[in-house]
Design a protein around this motif. Structure first.
Motif, PDB file in Angstrom:
ATOM      1  N   ARG A 105      86.403 -49.869 -10.580  1.00 31.90           N
ATOM      2  CA  ARG A 105      86.902 -49.839 -11.956  1.00 31.90           C
ATOM      3  C   ARG A 105      88.249 -49.129 -11.997  1.00 31.90           C
ATOM      4  NH1 ARG A 105      83.050 -47.039 -15.825  1.00 31.90           N
ATOM      5  NH2 ARG A 105      84.573 -47.788 -17.295  1.00 31.90           N
ATOM      6  N   ILE A 106      89.124 -49.613 -12.864  1.00 36.46           N
ATOM      7  CA  ILE A 106      90.404 -48.940 -13.088  1.00 36.46           C
ATOM      8  C   ILE A 106      90.196 -47.986 -14.257  1.00 36.46           C
ATOM      9  CG2 ILE A 106      92.808 -49.229 -13.759  1.00 36.46           C
ATOM     10  CD1 ILE A 106      92.722 -52.003 -12.504  1.00 36.46           C
ATOM     11  N   THR A 107      90.349 -46.704 -14.008  1.00 39.36           N
ATOM     12  CA  THR A 107      90.161 -45.699 -15.063  1.00 39.36           C
ATOM     13  C   THR A 107      91.452 -44.909 -15.250  1.00 39.36           C
ATOM     14  OG1 THR A 107      89.312 -44.134 -13.419  1.00 39.36           O
ATOM     15  CG2 THR A 107      87.691 -45.452 -14.609  1.00 39.36           C
ATOM     16  N   LEU A 108      91.619 -44.355 -16.431  1.00 41.04           N
ATOM     17  CA  LEU A 108      92.778 -43.522 -16.721  1.00 41.04           C
ATOM     18  C   LEU A 108      92.673 -42.211 -15.955  1.00 41.04           C
ATOM     19  CD1 LEU A 108      92.934 -44.079 -20.573  1.00 41.04           C
ATOM     20  CD2 LEU A 108      94.378 -45.116 -18.840  1.00 41.04           C
ATOM     21  N   PRO A 109      93.804 -41.575 -15.650  1.00 38.11           N
ATOM     22  CA  PRO A 109      93.758 -40.284 -14.950  1.00 38.11           C
ATOM     23  C   PRO A 109      92.992 -39.256 -15.786  1.00 38.11           C
ATOM     24  CG  PRO A 109      95.991 -41.164 -14.958  1.00 38.11           C
ATOM     25  CD  PRO A 109      95.164 -42.055 -15.831  1.00 38.11           C
ATOM     26  N   GLY A 110      92.148 -38.493 -15.145  1.00 40.61           N
ATOM     27  CA  GLY A 110      91.349 -37.483 -15.839  1.00 40.61           C
ATOM     28  C   GLY A 110      89.997 -37.994 -16.304  1.00 40.61           C
ATOM     29  N   THR A 111      89.738 -39.276 -16.176  1.00 36.05           N
ATOM     30  CA  THR A 111      88.453 -39.841 -16.579  1.00 36.05           C
ATOM     31  C   THR A 111      87.449 -39.626 -15.457  1.00 36.05           C
ATOM     32  OG1 THR A 111      89.570 -41.543 -17.857  1.00 36.05           O
ATOM     33  CG2 THR A 111      87.264 -41.924 -17.323  1.00 36.05           C
ATOM     34  N   ILE A 112      86.289 -39.147 -15.828  1.00 36.36           N
ATOM     35  CA  ILE A 112      85.226 -38.946 -14.856  1.00 36.36           C
ATOM     36  C   ILE A 112      84.265 -40.110 -14.989  1.00 36.36           C
ATOM     37  CG2 ILE A 112      83.332 -37.458 -14.114  1.00 36.36           C
ATOM     38  CD1 ILE A 112      84.910 -35.105 -15.319  1.00 36.36           C
TER      39      ILE A 112
END
Length: 132
Positions: A105-112
């Motif tokens: 998955r592509i997640t935003l920086p800081g997303t856990i």
């Protein structure tokens, strides 16, 4: 007289004259000292057959190296993509990155990113004595 019988045994010799002409021209050029021209033509002719064959095997090897078949980490839909690219799952639309043969998955920086598990619920029946 049956005209169809003679057509069965007829030989089509339309290409023999063209081939004979090419052979005679090649022999004539070789005899007058232009053999390098004939050799160059034969090398070019060989390359026209060899290069597509080699390109076919190289293309198959490249596709085997780059093609990834895996499941979407969100909906478990199995599909195909190219390694080191980004795409969307055709089933759920989740943006995915393909790295090292797997979909992520592509997640935003800081997303856990976590995986939730289902905990079964147990119903404890209380006895009448405990309630009184």
């Amino acid at each position: 007289m049956n005209n169809n019988f003679s057509r069965i045994y007829s030989i089509n010799d339309s290409g023999i004259g063209c081939l004979a002409t090419l052979v005679l021209v090649g022999l004539l050029l070789g005899a007058v000292g232009l053999g390098w021209l004939v050799n160059g033509f034969l090398i070019l002719l060989a390359l026209l057959f060899i290069v597509p064959l080699v390109a076919w095997f190289v293309l198959q090897w490249w596709i085997k190296q780059k093609l990834v078949i895996d499941q979407c980490p969100v909906c478990s839909y199995e599909f195909t993509g190219f390694n080191d690219t980004e795409c969307r799952c055709p089933n759920c639309g989740e943006p995915l990155k393909i790295e090292k043969g797997h979909f992520y998955r592509i997640t935003l920086p800081g997303t856990i990113d976590i995986n939730a598990i289902e905990v079964p619920v147990q119903v404890i029946e209380e006895s009448d004595e405990e309630m009184n």
